[in-house]
Design an enzyme around this catalytic site. Structure first.
Site, PDB file in Angstrom:
ATOM      1  N   TYR A 179     -11.323   2.135   9.072  1.00 46.40           N
ATOM      2  CA  TYR A 179     -12.725   2.390   8.680  1.00 46.40           C
ATOM      3  C   TYR A 179     -13.199   1.778   7.735  1.00 46.40           C
ATOM      4  O   TYR A 179     -14.183   1.525   6.851  1.00 46.40           O
ATOM      5  CB  TYR A 179     -12.811   3.674   8.165  1.00 46.40           C
ATOM      6  CG  TYR A 179     -11.320   4.193   7.911  1.00 46.40           C
ATOM      7  CD1 TYR A 179     -11.059   3.656   5.962  1.00 46.40           C
ATOM      8  CD2 TYR A 179     -10.381   5.072   8.110  1.00 46.40           C
ATOM      9  CE1 TYR A 179      -9.882   3.525   5.565  1.00 46.40           C
ATOM     10  CE2 TYR A 179      -9.046   5.105   7.690  1.00 46.40           C
ATOM     11  CZ  TYR A 179      -9.334   4.545   6.282  1.00 46.40           C
ATOM     12  OH  TYR A 179      -7.715   4.356   5.701  1.00 46.40           O
ATOM     13  N   LYS A 180     -12.331   0.369   7.333  1.00 38.66           N
ATOM     14  CA  LYS A 180     -12.882  -0.552   6.977  1.00 38.66           C
ATOM     15  C   LYS A 180     -13.894  -1.905   7.126  1.00 38.66           C
ATOM     16  O   LYS A 180     -14.977  -1.176   7.381  1.00 38.66           O
ATOM     17  CB  LYS A 180     -11.497  -0.682   5.837  1.00 38.66           C
ATOM     18  CG  LYS A 180     -10.859  -0.077   4.715  1.00 38.66           C
ATOM     19  CD  LYS A 180      -9.280  -0.441   5.125  1.00 38.66           C
ATOM     20  CE  LYS A 180      -8.927   0.828   4.202  1.00 38.66           C
ATOM     21  NZ  LYS A 180      -7.480   0.440   4.359  1.00 38.66           N
ATOM     22  N   PHE A 203       1.194  -1.476  -0.058  1.00 38.12           N
ATOM     23  CA  PHE A 203       0.206  -0.059  -0.164  1.00 38.12           C
ATOM     24  C   PHE A 203       0.710   1.632  -0.308  1.00 38.12           C
ATOM     25  O   PHE A 203       2.029   1.387   0.900  1.00 38.12           O
ATOM     26  CB  PHE A 203      -0.796  -0.568   1.139  1.00 38.12           C
ATOM     27  CG  PHE A 203      -2.148   0.847   1.099  1.00 38.12           C
ATOM     28  CD1 PHE A 203      -3.038   0.633   0.654  1.00 38.12           C
ATOM     29  CD2 PHE A 203      -1.456   1.784   1.560  1.00 38.12           C
ATOM     30  CE1 PHE A 203      -3.958   1.402   0.445  1.00 38.12           C
ATOM     31  CE2 PHE A 203      -2.941   3.241   1.887  1.00 38.12           C
ATOM     32  CZ  PHE A 203      -3.985   2.384   1.269  1.00 38.12           C
ATOM     33  N   ARG A 211     -12.089  -4.189  -7.874  1.00 37.39           N
ATOM     34  CA  ARG A 211     -12.001  -5.481  -6.022  1.00 37.39           C
ATOM     35  C   ARG A 211     -13.893  -5.163  -6.116  1.00 37.39           C
ATOM     36  O   ARG A 211     -14.859  -3.957  -5.633  1.00 37.39           O
ATOM     37  CB  ARG A 211     -11.146  -4.335  -5.193  1.00 37.39           C
ATOM     38  CG  ARG A 211     -10.101  -4.146  -5.699  1.00 37.39           C
ATOM     39  CD  ARG A 211      -9.104  -3.363  -4.278  1.00 37.39           C
ATOM     40  NE  ARG A 211     -10.298  -2.267  -4.356  1.00 37.39           N
ATOM     41  CZ  ARG A 211      -9.070  -1.309  -3.021  1.00 37.39           C
ATOM     42  NH1 ARG A 211      -8.314  -2.203  -2.682  1.00 37.39           N
ATOM     43  NH2 ARG A 211      -9.842  -0.717  -2.110  1.00 37.39           N
ATOM     44  N   ASP A 267       0.782  -5.285   8.996  1.00 36.34           N
ATOM     45  CA  ASP A 267      -0.384  -3.904   8.883  1.00 36.34           C
ATOM     46  C   ASP A 267      -1.451  -4.764   8.758  1.00 36.34           C
ATOM     47  O   ASP A 267      -1.920  -5.315   7.504  1.00 36.34           O
ATOM     48  CB  ASP A 267      -0.256  -2.877   7.200  1.00 36.34           C
ATOM     49  CG  ASP A 267      -1.188  -1.552   7.323  1.00 36.34           C
ATOM     50  OD1 ASP A 267      -2.314  -2.261   7.959  1.00 36.34           O
ATOM     51  OD2 ASP A 267      -0.331  -0.853   6.792  1.00 36.34           O
TER      52      ASP A 267
HETATM   53  C1  LIG Z   1      -5.979   2.109   4.231  1.00 40.41           C
HETATM   54  C2  LIG Z   1      -4.950   1.602   4.409  1.00 40.41           C
HETATM   55  C3  LIG Z   1      -3.937   2.664   5.391  1.00 40.41           C
HETATM   56  C4  LIG Z   1      -4.273   3.738   5.917  1.00 40.41           C
HETATM   57  O1  LIG Z   1      -3.477   4.541   5.545  1.00 40.41           O
HETATM   58  P1  LIG Z   1      -4.105   5.961   7.056  1.00 40.41           P
HETATM   59  O2  LIG Z   1      -3.248   6.779   7.280  1.00 40.41           O
HETATM   60  O3  LIG Z   1      -5.245   5.945   7.676  1.00 40.41           O
HETATM   61  O4  LIG Z   1      -4.983   6.725   5.129  1.00 40.41           O
HETATM   62  C5  LIG Z   1      -3.167   2.182   5.118  1.00 40.41           C
HETATM   63  N1  LIG Z   1      -2.241   1.117   4.866  1.00 40.41           N
HETATM   64  C6  LIG Z   1      -2.966   0.562   4.695  1.00 40.41           C
HETATM   65  C7  LIG Z   1      -2.676  -1.514   4.487  1.00 40.41           C
HETATM   66  C8  LIG Z   1      -4.331  -0.055   3.667  1.00 40.41           C
HETATM   67  O5  LIG Z   1      -5.065  -0.645   3.647  1.00 40.41           O
END
Ligand SMILES: *Cc1c(COP(=O)(O)O)cnc(C)c1O
Length: 361
Positions: free
Chosen positions: A195-196, A119, A334, A172
């Site tokens: 939030y997911k 990510f 997705r 993560d």
């Molecule tokens: C959604 C997600 C984030 C989100 O990061 P924020 O700092 O909360 O915006 C980070 N890493 C991964 C792997 C994600 O899927």
């Protein structure tokens, strides 16, 4: 195997999680397969936020007597969802900021390593820290000083085998928390998103996990007053609290924390075994009937990635046909299932609409 729409309907009738759908605000007939990006709003959260807002209006500054400890309390509510113990999880900041705090606290020497396809924010944070510290940023785990890995790959949905490692590793959990069963007892460090699949709402605070035995050795690079041992003894030198709260920085978002708590409660009530089993069955339904290449492997999280050269246009056409899902460049669609509120017929109809779109071409 599900071969007809009536089979999907039968699965919905037999679904032990079916009643949870009513616990969410659903205002139209669109099929929502993007809970992996932003979960739905639970009714309990809407009520709780109303009450919290009233509380703020009535109590004003005296409310802090109860609110100060909210990041740790919320962390304790989250702990069972990610297989952690009380006192090991803190709910605060964003994933990005938590990853930076944790990586900077852990890293002593050597290259900082992520997967090349990880990510973006995870790669940027490590690359920035590597630049700051004058060490290499690399994708090769050999000789790494610190590794950051995603438990579920945000693009393909692949679920990694989370094992202890000799090299310090931060996992993560953004795409696995609330979607798959997790046991952190052998794992030292993790961060993740609320939030997911945890339905905490837009911008809800993220979480940070440090196993009990690793906490005392670490110090956040951000020396904030919320981490201070006697926070309101204002003239003392910086001396962080002994536990996980040493990773706090500034004033926490109290309304957002309340929303995370409600999201975590619903997940705990439904239970991760039931959620993961339904995710497995629903993603299998997509894989079995996918009208184009499937990128998602057998060991997976709660979304399926389909590859097609016209993925961008197909995603737009699906959204026009009331199927909300997302596109990831260059060629991935997705399909995210959220077992607390996604029905088997939703999955069936979404795949059928994609199949029909492709047949019309
Ligand atoms: C959604 C997600 C984030 C989100 O990061 P924020 O700092 O909360 O915006 C980070 N890493 C991964 C792997 C994600 O899927």
């Amino acid at each position: 195997m599900v071969d007809r729409r009536v089979d999907a309907e039968a699965l919905d009738r037999a679904d032990p999680l079916a009643a949870f759908r009513e616990r969410f605000v659903i205002t139209d007939d669109r099929i929502y397969l993007d809970g992996n990006s932003l979960g739905r709003l639970p009714h309990a959260t809407a009520e709780r936020l109303g009450a919290m807002t009233a509380d703020w209006g009535a109590r004003l500054v005296t409310g802090w007597d109860d609110w100060l400890d909210a990041p740790r309390r919320t962390g304790d509510v989250l702990a069972p969802v990610i297989g952690a113990q009380p006192g090991e999880v803190l709910c605060c900041d964003s994933v990005t900021v938590n990853l930076y705090k944790l990586a900077a606290a852990i890293h002593r020497q050597g290259p900082l390593v992520t997967d090349a396809t990880d990510f973006p924010t995870d790669r940027y944070v490590l690359q920035g820290l590597a630049t700051e510290r004058g060490v290499p940023f690399s994708h090769d785990p050999q000789g790494a000083g610190l590794i950051v890995r995603s438990h579920v790959d945000y693009r393909t949905g692949a679920l990694a085998d989370m094992q202890p490692s000799d090299t310090p590793t931060i996992w993560d959990l953004s795409y696995s928390a609330g979607a798959v069963e997790i046991d952190l007892s052998d794992i030292e460090y993790a961060v993740g998103c609320t939030y997911k699949y945890l339905n905490g709402g837009p911008g809800a605070p993220a979480f940070l996990y440090v196993r009990k035995d690793r906490q005392a050795a670490l110090r956040s690079p951000i020396w904030g007053w919320f981490a201070q041992r006697d926070q309101f003894d204002m003239d003392r030198a910086y001396d962080p609290q002994p536990g996980i709260a040493r990773f706090l920085a500034g004033t926490p978002p109290i309304l957002g924390l309340a929303a995370v708590e409600e999201g975590a409660r619903i997940t705990t009530e439904a239970g991760l075994p039931a959620i993961a089993a339904k995710a497995r069955a629903q993603t299998q339904l997509i894989i079995d009937h996918a009208p184009c290449e499937v990128l998602t492997p057998d060991v997976r999280g709660s979304h399926v990635a389909l590859r097609h050269p016209d993925a961008r246009a197909l995603t737009a056409a699906l959204i026009e046909r009331d199927v909300i899902l997302d596109f990831r460049a260059p060629d991935v669609i997705r399909f995210g299932v959220a077992p607390l509120y996604t029905r088997y017929v939703d999955v069936w109809d979404a795949v059928e609409r994609l199949t029909n779109l492709l047949a019309q071409r």
